[in-house]
Every structure is written in C-alpha cells, then in structure tokens.
Design a protein around this motif. Structure first.
Motif, PDB file in Angstrom:
ATOM      1  N   ARG A  18      79.748  41.099  82.965  1.00 26.92           N
ATOM      2  CA  ARG A  18      78.413  40.586  82.662  1.00 26.92           C
ATOM      3  C   ARG A  18      78.344  39.083  82.884  1.00 26.92           C
ATOM      4  O   ARG A  18      79.307  38.365  82.635  1.00 26.92           O
ATOM      5  CB  ARG A  18      78.056  40.873  81.196  1.00 26.92           C
ATOM      6  N   LYS A  19      77.171  38.607  83.272  1.00 30.35           N
ATOM      7  CA  LYS A  19      76.993  37.171  83.498  1.00 30.35           C
ATOM      8  C   LYS A  19      76.979  36.374  82.198  1.00 30.35           C
ATOM      9  O   LYS A  19      77.239  35.166  82.206  1.00 30.35           O
ATOM     10  CB  LYS A  19      75.661  36.929  84.241  1.00 30.35           C
ATOM     11  N   ASP A  20      76.670  37.034  81.078  1.00 29.39           N
ATOM     12  CA  ASP A  20      76.614  36.295  79.813  1.00 29.39           C
ATOM     13  C   ASP A  20      77.970  36.198  79.116  1.00 29.39           C
ATOM     14  O   ASP A  20      78.063  35.706  77.993  1.00 29.39           O
ATOM     15  CB  ASP A  20      75.553  36.891  78.871  1.00 29.39           C
ATOM     16  N   VAL A  21      79.027  36.693  79.766  1.00 23.86           N
ATOM     17  CA  VAL A  21      80.392  36.524  79.238  1.00 23.86           C
ATOM     18  C   VAL A  21      81.000  35.300  79.928  1.00 23.86           C
ATOM     19  O   VAL A  21      81.334  35.335  81.109  1.00 23.86           O
ATOM     20  CB  VAL A  21      81.255  37.773  79.482  1.00 23.86           C
ATOM     21  N   LEU A  22      81.106  34.190  79.187  1.00 24.26           N
ATOM     22  CA  LEU A  22      81.607  32.950  79.767  1.00 24.26           C
ATOM     23  C   LEU A  22      83.132  32.964  79.828  1.00 24.26           C
ATOM     24  O   LEU A  22      83.734  32.318  80.670  1.00 24.26           O
ATOM     25  CB  LEU A  22      81.111  31.762  78.943  1.00 24.26           C
ATOM     26  N   LEU A  23      83.752  33.700  78.924  1.00 21.22           N
ATOM     27  CA  LEU A  23      85.214  33.798  78.874  1.00 21.22           C
ATOM     28  C   LEU A  23      85.547  35.160  78.285  1.00 21.22           C
ATOM     29  O   LEU A  23      85.138  35.458  77.162  1.00 21.22           O
ATOM     30  CB  LEU A  23      85.756  32.663  77.983  1.00 21.22           C
ATOM     31  N   GLN A  33      77.241  34.381  75.543  1.00 22.82           N
ATOM     32  CA  GLN A  33      75.977  33.662  75.390  1.00 22.82           C
ATOM     33  C   GLN A  33      74.879  34.641  74.987  1.00 22.82           C
ATOM     34  O   GLN A  33      74.634  35.626  75.693  1.00 22.82           O
ATOM     35  CB  GLN A  33      75.634  33.016  76.741  1.00 22.82           C
ATOM     36  N   ILE A  34      74.217  34.350  73.874  1.00 20.73           N
ATOM     37  CA  ILE A  34      73.104  35.184  73.384  1.00 20.73           C
ATOM     38  C   ILE A  34      71.813  34.721  74.052  1.00 20.73           C
ATOM     39  O   ILE A  34      71.573  33.519  74.141  1.00 20.73           O
ATOM     40  CB  ILE A  34      72.931  34.987  71.867  1.00 20.73           C
ATOM     41  N   PRO A  35      70.953  35.633  74.502  1.00 16.88           N
ATOM     42  CA  PRO A  35      69.680  35.202  75.095  1.00 16.88           C
ATOM     43  C   PRO A  35      68.805  34.480  74.062  1.00 16.88           C
ATOM     44  O   PRO A  35      68.867  34.796  72.868  1.00 16.88           O
ATOM     45  CB  PRO A  35      69.005  36.514  75.517  1.00 16.88           C
ATOM     46  N   ALA A  36      68.017  33.539  74.546  1.00 18.92           N
ATOM     47  CA  ALA A  36      67.109  32.803  73.659  1.00 18.92           C
ATOM     48  C   ALA A  36      66.181  33.778  72.940  1.00 18.92           C
ATOM     49  O   ALA A  36      65.713  34.751  73.528  1.00 18.92           O
ATOM     50  CB  ALA A  36      66.297  31.802  74.478  1.00 18.92           C
ATOM     51  N   GLY A  37      65.925  33.538  71.676  1.00 17.92           N
ATOM     52  CA  GLY A  37      64.990  34.346  70.912  1.00 17.92           C
ATOM     53  C   GLY A  37      65.570  35.639  70.365  1.00 17.92           C
ATOM     54  O   GLY A  37      64.880  36.384  69.673  1.00 17.92           O
ATOM     55  N   TRP A  83      78.566  43.725  74.367  1.00 16.78           N
ATOM     56  CA  TRP A  83      80.000  43.427  74.444  1.00 16.78           C
ATOM     57  C   TRP A  83      80.791  44.272  73.440  1.00 16.78           C
ATOM     58  O   TRP A  83      80.318  44.564  72.356  1.00 16.78           O
ATOM     59  CB  TRP A  83      80.248  41.950  74.123  1.00 16.78           C
ATOM     60  N   LEU A  84      82.019  44.599  73.827  1.00 16.05           N
ATOM     61  CA  LEU A  84      82.923  45.354  72.959  1.00 16.05           C
ATOM     62  C   LEU A  84      84.230  44.599  72.772  1.00 16.05           C
ATOM     63  O   LEU A  84      84.742  43.991  73.722  1.00 16.05           O
ATOM     64  CB  LEU A  84      83.277  46.712  73.586  1.00 16.05           C
ATOM     65  N   SER A  85      84.777  44.654  71.564  1.00 18.78           N
ATOM     66  CA  SER A  85      86.160  44.245  71.315  1.00 18.78           C
ATOM     67  C   SER A  85      86.923  45.494  70.887  1.00 18.78           C
ATOM     68  O   SER A  85      86.405  46.306  70.125  1.00 18.78           O
ATOM     69  CB  SER A  85      86.238  43.206  70.203  1.00 18.78           C
ATOM     70  N   LEU A  86      88.147  45.630  71.375  1.00 19.64           N
ATOM     71  CA  LEU A  86      88.941  46.841  71.144  1.00 19.64           C
ATOM     72  C   LEU A  86      90.237  46.504  70.440  1.00 19.64           C
ATOM     73  O   LEU A  86      91.015  45.674  70.936  1.00 19.64           O
ATOM     74  CB  LEU A  86      89.272  47.483  72.500  1.00 19.64           C
ATOM     75  N   SER A  87      90.484  47.116  69.305  1.00 25.17           N
ATOM     76  CA  SER A  87      91.813  47.040  68.704  1.00 25.17           C
ATOM     77  C   SER A  87      92.449  48.417  68.811  1.00 25.17           C
ATOM     78  O   SER A  87      91.915  49.408  68.321  1.00 25.17           O
ATOM     79  CB  SER A  87      91.728  46.627  67.241  1.00 25.17           C
ATOM     80  N   SER A 113      76.499  49.173  81.166  1.00 27.17           N
ATOM     81  CA  SER A 113      76.526  47.763  81.568  1.00 27.17           C
ATOM     82  C   SER A 113      76.987  46.856  80.430  1.00 27.17           C
ATOM     83  O   SER A 113      76.401  45.803  80.179  1.00 27.17           O
ATOM     84  CB  SER A 113      75.149  47.300  82.064  1.00 27.17           C
ATOM     85  N   ILE A 114      78.027  47.296  79.734  1.00 24.30           N
ATOM     86  CA  ILE A 114      78.589  46.485  78.655  1.00 24.30           C
ATOM     87  C   ILE A 114      80.000  46.072  79.031  1.00 24.30           C
ATOM     88  O   ILE A 114      80.638  46.697  79.873  1.00 24.30           O
ATOM     89  CB  ILE A 114      78.595  47.246  77.310  1.00 24.30           C
ATOM     90  N   GLN A 115      80.486  44.995  78.426  1.00 27.76           N
ATOM     91  CA  GLN A 115      81.785  44.452  78.836  1.00 27.76           C
ATOM     92  C   GLN A 115      82.775  44.394  77.681  1.00 27.76           C
ATOM     93  O   GLN A 115      82.432  43.966  76.570  1.00 27.76           O
ATOM     94  CB  GLN A 115      81.602  43.047  79.436  1.00 27.76           C
TER      95      GLN A 115
END
Lengths: 336, 336
Positions: A18-23, A33-37, A83-87, A113-115
């Motif tokens: 995704r483009k909103d994942v900076l790292l 990055q969360i979209p404005a609003g 976005w997902l975090s996996l343990s 379309s999730i990362q």
C-alpha cells in the motif's frame, strides 16, 4: 533457521503493498499514514490451536480465518481495513506449514488490498494473534450503543452454518449430501468477513456487531450497550439450504441462535432508513434479512415463531465455560 | 467466570484515559484519533511462558515486561507511545494472577500516560501479545537504515545486566552482594524502555534500534539496513558496577555483547550532532555512551580493546536456535 530469516523468508513479501505504508516489515515499528479526516480503528484477535482450530487444520485456512475474524471486527465498526500485524507462535519451524500459511495470508491480503506491516515470531504453542487497523470517520463508526427502540434488526448472509460445520468436523453429526457438507465445512474454515457490507452500512445503520459467539450472545452486547431489548422472529432467520435440508427446524434455530463463528453482521436501522438497506448492500453482493425489532425490556430478547412465543434457553459459546461443550444439544441432525 | 466479564472486571479500568481515544474497550474495535501531521507507529511483541519468562514469574513483572518490550520498539523509532491492545492467552482463570497482572498493567500505563484500548482473552497456554501504537512525524522516524559512515555509535544505560540477571535466576551463576543481585534481577524483570530518550533523539540521531537480542546481533540490523560496517571499543562499553564487581572482564564483555533483554537504545549520530547528544538526553535522565563508529566493510563489526583487535565469536540470542542455550559460555562468574 533463525527467527529473522524466518520472517524475511515467509512474510516480507506476502501481501499487497500500500502507498500509505511508509515503513513496513523490517524495522522496530511500522510507520503508516492515516487519511485526513479519518479516525483509526484497531482490533486484536487470537486463535489458539486446539481451542479455535484443530492442530492438524489446513495452515491456509488458519491464516485466512485469523485474518477474517479481525476484518469482521473492522466491518462491524464500518471501518475500511488497511494494515495487519501478525504474531505467530510456533512450536517448531515447519517449512511446509509456513509456506501454506503465508500463501493463505497472501491470498486474503491481496483480495482486500491490505498490507502486513510487521509482527513477531516466537517459539511456543501454535497460536496466531493478528491486530488489524483500518479507518472510519469518527462520526460514522457503527457502535454497539447506537440502537434505538423501533429500529429494525437485520443480519447479513445465513446463520448457523459454521456451527453445523463444526459438529460435522467433530463427528457429532453428519450430512450425507456431499455438496451441502462441503459448503458447511467451507463456511467454518473460510468465513467471509462482511468488509464491503460494513463500510456500506455506515450511512444507514444505527448500531452493528459481528456475530462471532452466536446471534443471541451477540445481540445482547448491542442491547446492553444501547440499553434496550429486542424481539426476534425465528421464522425470519436466514438459513442456508444446506442447513434446512440437513437438520430439523429446532436444531436449525439452535445453530442459528447459539453457534459461533458465523462472522455475519447484525445491525439495526431506523424505520426511515429501512428502505435503503438493500440498495446500499447491493454493491457488496451480500443479502441482509430483517429478523426482528428493537423494543421491550432492557437486555431481554423475546423469541417468536409465527408470532407465538418460542421457549429457548441455550446461550452462545463462551470461553472459560464450565468445560461442557455448547455442542451438547446439537445431536439431533436429520439423516438424508 | 465468562470471557466478557473477565475483560470487564480486570481490564476496563486498568489504564490512564486519554482524550484521543474516542471509543475504548467494549466495542468491536477501538476508535482513536491521530494528531495532525503525525504518522502512526505500530509494533507487536509476544511473550510466551517458559520461553520469555518462567511459568511462576510474578504476574506484575510479566505485565510490565510485556508493555516495556513494546514501548522499547516505539522508543527505537523515536515515536511517542499512545495506545495498547492486549491479547491474553490463559490456561485458566486465576483471579489472583489476573489481579496482579492488571495492577502491573495499570501502573505502567499510568506512568507513560498510555491507554489500553482493547484486546482479546482466550483459553490457551500462558502467553501475552501486545500491540503498541504511537506517533512520530514521518520525516523524523529513526529508521535502522539511516546510519552513515563516520557516524558515532552510542548506547543508553548499561549493557548486559539482564543477561547476568537471567543466569542468576537460572542458577547458572550467583552474585553474593545482595544489592547487586537485586539490581541485576530487577533489570531482567523490570526493563526500562527508553521512551523519553527515544523521542528526544529524533532531532539528532541518524539511525536507532533497541537492544533486545544483544548489542552485536542488533547493531548488525543497523549495518545491514544502512549498508555499512562498524568498529566498537570494548573498553568504552558502559557496564554497571553490579556487573563489574560480579564477573571477570571477558564475561562482562560477553554479557554486554551477546545477552538479550537489555532494552537500551543503540543509535548513531553524525559528527555535527555529537555535541547535542548529552543535551537532548538530559531531560530524559538517561546517560548515553559513545562506544564506536560507523566504518569499514558492510555488515562487519570490528571489536577493539584498547585499540587492539578483540577476538569474539558468540552471537546474540535467537529463537529457533539449535536448542543449545546461548548461556553456555556464561559460567565463569567471579565469586566475592
């Protein structure tokens, strides 16, 4: 095989970028990055081997269920998943298991379309914890507390299929029709989180929850949070043809009311919005059925069948129960 | 005791209440608000009983360590911590254990002004997964990839204490001085995440990581991500008096280089910023020590002692190792 190469090998490239994942994976934190609003919606669910799935379950199904149960919580909030975090807790490094698990992961993250943005891999009993994050405008979030007297109660899809599937899997019952049996097991192993239905409903629903512990148990969360009661018409419950053809009517009601793992949405809409429900759900291709109305004493659910009272006592599945399975009343399946 | 009342009873009120939490525990998701201009930092860490802590460990310490290891990851990113999600896997409902665990949770979340916003409670082997979320401006995040040749390498606090504490706990060694012993065990059980140091460093550091697997293992992540090498001066390593008084010099270097669980920050700064390090860290009350410099072959760490090469082979702790503990070279403690 070391932990770090394990994450690198199997999980760095398993998902949509995704483009909103900076790292993403590979630093101390993910930066997004969360979209404005928009506000941030966060949910966490854990699946434990032997409790939420059988130890020999297909790793692809385990991965997809672990994702689906989290996406279902986001859907119930009207949030768009991001976005997902996996343990991942693993007793040992089984490369075939990891390969299948990560393939299941990849398939579903691409579909939605999730990362996957990070996580942890530890040695321990097999268990999967996923934290899912998404967006929703703060004033559009579908809270449990928004139901109002007079609202109509809806559910998406059909109810009870996963519960009957579990009883088949555990040899508590059997279904001879091969197509029905496959359908029911598929509903158990591959639940469909109602992601697009959830985001569509935020313009019309007053309250929403996902049905993970059974219709009765979960509607009570809405009634408690909203300080109201409800009346449900059992003759309106949406049942699959696999359910109707396989068990008698009381058993079908039992599965629909009390078995877990459906991951359908239960929501309420005002009379003014009632005519919009089918329209907003059309693009998500998920049917919704009106099964009752919000009214009566706070916290109480009146069950009716053809406008007559229906006596029923079994409540939904709870962890840390007395040890008795809630399957014990599920043995009266029809045989073909 | 049911799952839902379990969460309600022990975790609904265990933490500081933040104004940016629009919806906390008790719905399908938490809803939170990110400040304008900030990106979201997310990290997940799992602690498993018998792997990351002993089964009979103090529940308060388990709770605080589970929080600390996550805050340490946020600190290493320069992020300000905000919200936690907790997944708790419990073999049974032990009310005393839960009370002590939730008290430990409450103490640390209040200290850092962070809020528990949700989670999951499941029946399973004892394990704790926490996902921590915080903020950092996207261009100020302290990535592993930012180190440049010529940068100076710093660490906060002292190194190796938790490793020596673990060897004491596991009866691999003993320390007769009661005060030293208590200090070392405290460093193991109650690590101090360098939260305020991390946020202070984002104006001066080029790269940062937290030392969870040992200095050598963790600096290699920076070297790999930044495509550079490093030279470390062992005579500069910051060692506690408890360490220096308890073990011989080579053992102290071993603990400092290779034992895990320190949760200090390792960071690099340019020559121009070197004079600012002490100043920006003053308000966090955490000392930092320059232990070397970024230079040499990519991925390689040269170890020096009084400017002479120092031969050393042991690498940091890794999960899924061959089964041999990395403690095997740690038996040469001094006796008082």
């Amino acid at each position: 095989m070391k932990e770090f190469s394990l994450i690198d090998t199997y999980f760095r490239d398993v998902s949509f970028q995704r483009k909103d994942v900076l790292l993403g994976i590979g630093d101390d934190c993910a930066i997004t990055q969360i979209p404005a609003g928009q506000a941030l919606a966060t949910t966490t669910d854990t699946l434990v081997s032997g409790v939420h799935f059988l130890p020999d379950a297909d790793p692809k199904a385990i991965a997809q269920k672990a994702i689906a149960v989290n996406l279902s919580d986001l859907a119930a909030m009207g949030a768009e998943p991001a976005w997902l975090s996996l343990s991942l807790s693993l007793p040992n490094v089984d490369e075939n298991w990891l390969k299948a698990f990560s393939e299941g992961f990849k398939e579903l993250t691409e579909y939605y379309s999730i990362q996957l943005i990070g996580g942890d891999t530890v040695q321990g009993p097999l268990a999967i914890t996923i934290t899912a994050q998404g967006f929703v405008a703060a004033d559009q979030a579908l809270k449990r507390s928004g139901a109002k007297p007079g609202d109509f109660v809806y559910v998406t899809g059909t109810l009870g299929d996963a519960g009957l599937g579990l009883d088949i899997l555990q040899d508590h019952t059997d279904v001879d029709n091969a197509e029905h049996k496959a359908y029911l097991l598929n509903r158990l192993h591959y639940p469909s989180p109602r992601v697009f239905a959830g985001t569509s409903l935020r313009r019309v629903a007053n309250a929403c929850i996902d049905i993970s512990d059974g219709l009765l148990a979960d509607i009570k969360h809405i009634l408690k949070a909203s300080q109201c009661g409800a009346c449900l018409q059992l003759d309106k419950l949406p049942l699959s043809s696999a359910m109707v053809d396989s068990v008698d009517q009381d058993s079908a009601f039992h599965y629909a009311l009390s078995s877990g793992d459906d991951y359908e949405l239960l929501f309420t809409v005002s009379e003014e919005q009632k005519s919009s429900v089918d329209r907003v759900l059309a693009c998500s291709n998920v049917p919704a059925t009106c099964i009752g109305q919000i009214n009566g004493a706070v916290g109480k659910v009146d069950l009716k069948f053809n406008d007559e009272s229906y006596a029923y006592s079994q409540t939904g599945f709870e962890h840390f129960n007395s040890g008795e399975s809630s399957n014990k009343h599920r043995n009266n399946a029809k045989r073909a």
